[in-house]
Design a protein around this motif. Structure first.
Motif, mmCIF file in Angstrom:
data_model
loop_
_atom_site.group_PDB
_atom_site.id
_atom_site.type_symbol
_atom_site.label_atom_id
_atom_site.label_comp_id
_atom_site.label_asym_id
_atom_site.label_seq_id
_atom_site.Cartn_x
_atom_site.Cartn_y
_atom_site.Cartn_z
ATOM 1 N N VAL A 189 10.279 -5.539 5.811
ATOM 2 C CA VAL A 189 9.407 -5.733 6.977
ATOM 3 C C VAL A 189 9.865 -6.939 7.785
ATOM 4 O O VAL A 189 9.861 -8.072 7.302
ATOM 5 C CB VAL A 189 7.936 -5.917 6.537
ATOM 6 N N THR A 190 10.271 -6.679 9.030
ATOM 7 C CA THR A 190 10.739 -7.757 9.906
ATOM 8 C C THR A 190 9.548 -8.404 10.612
ATOM 9 O O THR A 190 8.416 -7.930 10.508
ATOM 10 C CB THR A 190 11.666 -7.182 10.994
ATOM 11 N N LYS A 191 9.841 -9.472 11.349
ATOM 12 C CA LYS A 191 8.797 -10.148 12.122
ATOM 13 C C LYS A 191 8.155 -9.153 13.104
ATOM 14 O O LYS A 191 6.936 -9.036 13.175
ATOM 15 C CB LYS A 191 9.436 -11.306 12.884
ATOM 16 N N ASP A 192 9.014 -8.413 13.828
ATOM 17 C CA ASP A 192 8.497 -7.393 14.755
ATOM 18 C C ASP A 192 7.711 -6.319 14.019
ATOM 19 O O ASP A 192 6.682 -5.849 14.494
ATOM 20 C CB ASP A 192 9.654 -6.689 15.480
ATOM 21 N N GLY A 193 8.243 -5.915 12.858
ATOM 22 C CA GLY A 193 7.594 -4.882 12.057
ATOM 23 C C GLY A 193 6.185 -5.298 11.655
ATOM 24 O O GLY A 193 5.228 -4.527 11.793
ATOM 25 N N LEU A 194 6.055 -6.540 11.197
ATOM 26 C CA LEU A 194 4.726 -7.007 10.783
ATOM 27 C C LEU A 194 3.801 -7.129 11.993
ATOM 28 O O LEU A 194 2.614 -6.797 11.914
ATOM 29 C CB LEU A 194 4.823 -8.358 10.053
ATOM 30 N N TYR A 195 4.360 -7.546 13.109
ATOM 31 C CA TYR A 195 3.564 -7.652 14.339
ATOM 32 C C TYR A 195 3.007 -6.272 14.712
ATOM 33 O O TYR A 195 1.839 -6.115 15.046
ATOM 34 C CB TYR A 195 4.456 -8.212 15.460
ATOM 35 N N THR A 196 3.886 -5.268 14.613
ATOM 36 C CA THR A 196 3.462 -3.893 14.916
ATOM 37 C C THR A 196 2.394 -3.422 13.918
ATOM 38 O O THR A 196 1.372 -2.854 14.308
ATOM 39 C CB THR A 196 4.678 -2.939 14.831
ATOM 40 N N ILE A 197 2.639 -3.660 12.648
ATOM 41 C CA ILE A 197 1.699 -3.199 11.617
ATOM 42 C C ILE A 197 0.326 -3.860 11.814
ATOM 43 O O ILE A 197 -0.708 -3.194 11.804
ATOM 44 C CB ILE A 197 2.255 -3.493 10.201
ATOM 45 N N ARG A 198 0.336 -5.174 12.036
ATOM 46 C CA ARG A 198 -0.956 -5.863 12.237
ATOM 47 C C ARG A 198 -1.641 -5.374 13.496
ATOM 48 O O ARG A 198 -2.859 -5.211 13.542
ATOM 49 C CB ARG A 198 -0.766 -7.378 12.309
ATOM 50 N N GLY A 199 -0.843 -5.130 14.530
ATOM 51 C CA GLY A 199 -1.391 -4.575 15.767
ATOM 52 C C GLY A 199 -2.075 -3.245 15.497
ATOM 53 O O GLY A 199 -3.140 -2.947 16.056
ATOM 54 N N GLU A 200 -1.487 -2.444 14.623
ATOM 55 C CA GLU A 200 -2.076 -1.142 14.282
ATOM 56 C C GLU A 200 -3.344 -1.310 13.447
ATOM 57 O O GLU A 200 -4.285 -0.521 13.566
ATOM 58 C CB GLU A 200 -1.051 -0.273 13.542
ATOM 59 N N PHE A 201 -3.389 -2.300 12.583
ATOM 60 C CA PHE A 201 -4.620 -2.557 11.827
ATOM 61 C C PHE A 201 -5.747 -2.935 12.798
ATOM 62 O O PHE A 201 -6.889 -2.510 12.656
ATOM 63 C CB PHE A 201 -4.419 -3.682 10.793
#
Ligand code: CTP
Ligand code: MG
Length: 346
Positions: free
Chosen positions: A311-323
């Motif tokens: 999980v990259t920085k962008d990936g986590l940003y996207t995942i949290r955005g989806e939460f």
């Protein structure tokens, strides 16, 4: 809103989630075809290395499969024979892929030089066999067999709630494109560990016990405790556990899902803590060892191994955005629950 209407809302949403999943669960026939495929491949593996076994792990074996999910197979070589030298994993990949190519109509991709050598095989659906098969064969990955058994045991403690939550999150993460470890997000295995962490360590009263911290009720053989230097113990006497352990938590699937999204949207201390199921509190500080990834989820058995290292920085940003998006959608009660689910997974 009154608590009664919230209860009615979550009961309705729970039913809707169950109805939404039911047509996308694997059928008996799919299981039969996959099991027949496993046996066919096992016979070929035994030609290459007498006594070789091919065992299913991952979603086909842990109770969390959706329709048309990939098959994960692990080849175990029989080492009790009198042969002195055993072929390496790369050699096995070369030999077994050759036999599969010669004797079946599967498409075969051999990756003998990969960090973890594997064979990828696939076959499109035909009118006789209306199931696509896509399967990875690895070698001697005994830890994966054990963590599959751990997930299966958890699935048996609280089957309806855990299973429904994990399956729904799998669909949601796939539809929202959050389930691709190769492009910076998290594997299904990683999301499953998040759910286990949430139900064991965040939710109060807990929905699940910590199987890795319940003492054994019988003497254990050494191979039940240690594998390649890793402690693989967990309590697996499910018949006894189901009598002795009753969760005090009565929340339904929708209540748990809403709170899961809320917790991972707003509350989880991503930058400070490592999620680790086997610990007392489920977390330890990132400074404890060299943990510097964006999201840290320690494997239940492999000490120091970050399951979410993809999980990259962008990936986590996207995942949290989806939460956060999910939390918002489920708060909008002007919609019918079916429309909420559709929007959530669009
Ligand atoms: N696995 C692992 N370590 C990882 C990722 C996966 O040990 N970092 C092993 C686990 O045994 C897991 C299996 O590989 O159960 C399959 O992983 P994955 O495909 O992510 O999970 P599935 O449950 O098979 O999900 P899907 O149905 O989406 O394939
Ligand atoms: Mg899989």
């Amino acid at each position: 809103q009154s608590s009664m209407s919230y209860e009615r809302y979550t009961a309705e949403l729970t039913n809707c989630i169950i109805a939404f999943l039911s047509p996308i669960l694997p059928t008996e026939e799919e299981y039969r075809i996959k099991e027949a495929t496993r046996r066919q491949l096992e016979r070929l593996a035994a030609k290459v290395s007498p006594g070789a076994k091919l065992l299913a792990f991952g979603s086909m074996a842990n109770g969390f499969a959706l329709r048309n999910s990939d098959m994960d197979l692990c080849c175990l070589i029989n080492r009790s024979g009198d042969q002195e030298v055993h072929p390496s994993a790369s050699e096995l990949v070369e030999m077994l892929s050759k036999v599969i190519r010669e004797e079946t109509d599967f498409n075969v991709l051999a990756l003998p030089k990969a960090r973890i050598p594997i064979i990828k095989i696939s076959r499109g659906s035909t009118s006789e066999l209306p199931y696509e098969i896509s399967c990875d064969i690895g070698f001697e990955n005994r830890l994966a067999l054990e963590n599959t058994r751990l997930l299966l045991s958890y699935a048996m403690v609280d089957p309806p709630r855990l299973r429904t939550l994990v399956l729904f999150l799998k669909v949601w993460t796939k539809r929202r494109k959050l389930n691709s470890p190769y492009t910076g997000t998290l594997s299904s295995y990683g999301y499953t560990l998040l759910v286990l962490f949430y139900l064991t360590h965040v939710k109060r009263p807990a929905v699940l016990p910590n199987l890795q911290r319940i003492p054994p009720t019988r003497p254990l053989a050494p191979e039940e405790v240690e594998l390649n230097g890793h402690n693989i113990y967990f309590y697996d006497d499910m018949a006894t556990l189901r009598k002795d352990w009753q969760s005090q938590n009565t929340e339904n699937v929708a209540e748990l899902l809403i709170d899961f999204f809320r917790y991972f949207a707003k509350e989880h201390p991503y930058s400070r803590e490592v999620i680790s199921l086997k610990t007392e509190t489920g977390m330890f500080g990132k400074d404890a060892i060299m943990w510097n990834a964006e999201l840290c989820i320690e494997d239940p058995f492999q000490h120091g191994y970050n399951v979410s290292r993809t999980v990259t920085k962008d990936g986590l940003y996207t995942i949290r955005g989806e939460f956060i998006r999910a939390t918002r959608i489920l708060q909008n009660r002007n919609q019918r629950v079916s429309a909420q689910l559709a929007e959530l997974c669009e």
